[in-house]
Write an enzyme that holds these catalytic residues in place. Structure first.
Site, PDB file in Angstrom:
ATOM      1  N   ASP A 139     -35.953  86.449  43.186  1.00 35.42           N
ATOM      2  CA  ASP A 139     -35.605  86.395  41.755  1.00 35.42           C
ATOM      3  C   ASP A 139     -36.436  87.414  40.967  1.00 35.42           C
ATOM      4  O   ASP A 139     -35.912  88.138  40.115  1.00 35.42           O
ATOM      5  CB  ASP A 139     -35.873  85.001  41.179  1.00 35.42           C
ATOM      6  CG  ASP A 139     -34.948  83.938  41.747  1.00 35.42           C
ATOM      7  OD1 ASP A 139     -34.329  84.196  42.790  1.00 35.42           O
ATOM      8  OD2 ASP A 139     -34.861  82.852  41.148  1.00 35.42           O
ATOM      9  N   GLY A 168     -31.894  82.862  37.498  1.00 35.62           N
ATOM     10  CA  GLY A 168     -33.144  83.625  37.459  1.00 35.62           C
ATOM     11  C   GLY A 168     -33.797  83.674  36.095  1.00 35.62           C
ATOM     12  O   GLY A 168     -34.519  84.630  35.793  1.00 35.62           O
ATOM     13  N   ALA A 203     -37.666  83.826  36.373  1.00 33.96           N
ATOM     14  CA  ALA A 203     -38.151  85.129  36.846  1.00 33.96           C
ATOM     15  C   ALA A 203     -37.983  86.170  35.741  1.00 33.96           C
ATOM     16  O   ALA A 203     -38.856  87.027  35.547  1.00 33.96           O
ATOM     17  CB  ALA A 203     -37.401  85.551  38.107  1.00 33.96           C
TER      18      ALA A 203
END
Ligand code: MEV
Length: 308
Positions: free
Chosen positions: A148, A106, A109
């Site tokens: 995410d 992630g 994100a």
């Protein structure tokens, strides 16, 4: 009116416990926030027309955000700032991260959520931050489910279903996870397309596989709430097998999962888009379990303790 950036903001990384790929197709998934995702600081440049500088040493990122840049990170960051009516010039942004980039944890994100928070401020609602992050995530990943960004913004352990709900899960016992990076980069968009192709080839069995992952998420939530690591580990193993059947795994990820189980993990699976990136293993609560790096010189495995 272009508002100034706030001086600092941060966001979590994430590890999907069960439900990746199926979540793109409307099934739920459960994921946990990882501390140390990204921390950004912003300071105004003397020249307000100078391009925004973005530097994150750990990710080997050193960019100027200009409208003509083809670098996906520059394009994604400008999308986020534009979405927030933030400045598109005149700032220096520095970042630090404890997580590897492009490894299914992630990082993109975390970056887009932290950037949205720099623009929107610490009081912004999570939902607004997530929406701004998604403007950038679409540059990286095509049509991401949004899980995410939700985990990057909220942290904790969540059950997420695209367009329907985000619920915090209250753990019945602490979770001990080990994350083992394969050191192999992959593209989320390519992995989603790979699974899509397999689903098109297997219209009936593929749909049953997605629904099996959805059922595994429901059972995993029950296991998390009950603090039942044996059941959760078995569900992670099941999910890894199903994801392999859908084309999301690789020989190296299968090897790393088998090795983690042999070392005492209660379950192990690919996490995120698969193909490369990382595996996540559930460690027994009562026994030290050390996992080796994937290969000499590849990034070190690390342990994450998630408290109830
Ligand atoms: C990526 O972290 C997880 C996937 O399910 C893609 C998505 O949810 O957007 C593979």
């Amino acid at each position: 009116v272009v508002l100034p950036l706030h001086p600092r903001a941060s966001a979590c990384g994430k590890v999907i416990l069960v439900g990746e790929h199926a979540v793109v197709h409307g099934y739920p998934a459960v994921a946990a926030g990882l501390p140390g995702g990204v921390e950004l600081t912003a300071e105004a440049l003397p020249d307000p027309r100078a391009p925004i500088e973005l530097r994150i040493g750990e990710w080997e990122l050193d960019l100027e955000l200009t409208a003509t840049s083809e670098h996906p990170v520059a394009r994604a960051c400008l999308e986020v700032l534009g979405h927030c009516d933030g400045p598109v010039a005149g700032w220096r942004i520095r970042g630090r991260s404890a997580l590897p980039a492009r490894a299914g944890l992630g990082s993109s994100a975390a970056l887009t959520v932290a950037l949205a928070r720099l623009a929107l401020g610490p009081g912004a609602a999570d939902a607004d931050v997530v929406e701004a992050s998604l403007a950038g995530e679409r540059v990286f990943h095509g049509r991401p489910s949004g899980i995410d960004s939700e985990v990057a913004a909220r942290g904790g352990v969540l059950e997420f279903a695209r367009g329907r709900s985000v619920q915090a899960i209250v753990l019945g016992a602490p979770l001990r996870l080990a994350i083992v990076p394969s050191g192999i980069p992959r593209s989320t968009a390519d992995q989603i397309a790979r699974v899509q192709a397999q689903l098109a080839r297997l219209p009936v069995a593929g749909a049953a596989a997605l629904s099996c992952l959805g059922a595994a998420v429901r059972e995993s939530r029950a296991a998390l709430e009950a603090g039942d690591p044996l059941r959760l580990g078995a569900l992670m193993d099941l999910a890894h097998g199903v994801l392999g059947g859908l084309g999301a795994s690789s020989a190296e990820l299968d090897r790393l999962c088998a090795r983690a189980r042999a070392a005492g993990a209660l379950g192990a699976k690919l996490t995120g888009a698969g193909g490369g990136g990382c595996i996540v293993a559930l460690l027994p609560p009562d026994r030290e379990t050390a996992l080796e790096p994937a290969a000499p010189g590849s990034p070190a495995p690390f342990t994450v303790e998630v408290a109830p």
